[in-house]
Motif scaffolding. Sequence first.
Motif: not given
Length: 283
Positions: A39-53
Amino acid sequence: MAGSKFAYVRNFELPDPLLPGTFMILRIDGHAFHRLSEEHNFAKPNDERALQLMDHAARDVMTEFKDIVLAFGESDEYSFLFRKSSTLYNRREAKILTTVTSLFTSSYVFNWSKYLSDTPLKYCPSFDGRIVLYPSTTVVRDYFSWRQADTHINNLYNTLFWALVLKGGQTTTQAHAVLRGTVSSQKHEMLFSRFGINYNELAARFRKGSVLVREEVSTETEGVDGLEATPLPVSEEVSEVVSSGAPRKASKKKVRVRTTIELCHCDIIGDEFWNARPNILAD
């Protein structure tokens, strides 16, 4: 709390103490995060921003709860190790579990815009949690080895899977079919031969996960004539003469130990990490 004729209902509350003298590990998992990432278009295969969050939320938890000495995170999960001697909330399971999980969740939501500023949050993310007790240092180390090995296995699969989809033009069904039954060495070879990707050169954050550890830092302090000492860096020297030119009396140096929370992306399966930090598994 004032008593009343209705107070008897408290008798239905059952005690839930956790066994003393054991290590507590609280693991938090994102609820339906596959949908959240889509739904929030996370980058594939890893979204570094989401991991930092995720790292930020975990750090907030460790800052609040000093009994947590180590945390390990991958994808949408984080595991927190409490020191063996912890008596937090009298080791009441429900109290610890709900407070830590809710703090992590609220921090994740509160800090979303700092890391995904161009992606408005569409709905409320949620996390579930569980506490498991472990009897020995060996089992605790094996737990974190299990989680880091899982990080590598999942990331290797996902890296190749999304390379097949995004670069190889395959459907998700076709990509899963290609990967079915393959072993690690085959995945490495396919990544390099088809897409020129050397897996071992990818960011350690993706391959090894995030490690938050409470590190001890020593500082020297010095006091003169009974005055309270002022903390000084270990390398900093103090003049032996005061401004009036009078000789300064001998001072006593003290070493003060404080802790900081450090983030690293390193191996925690081998002995080096643990041998350098014996305080983590101390009583």
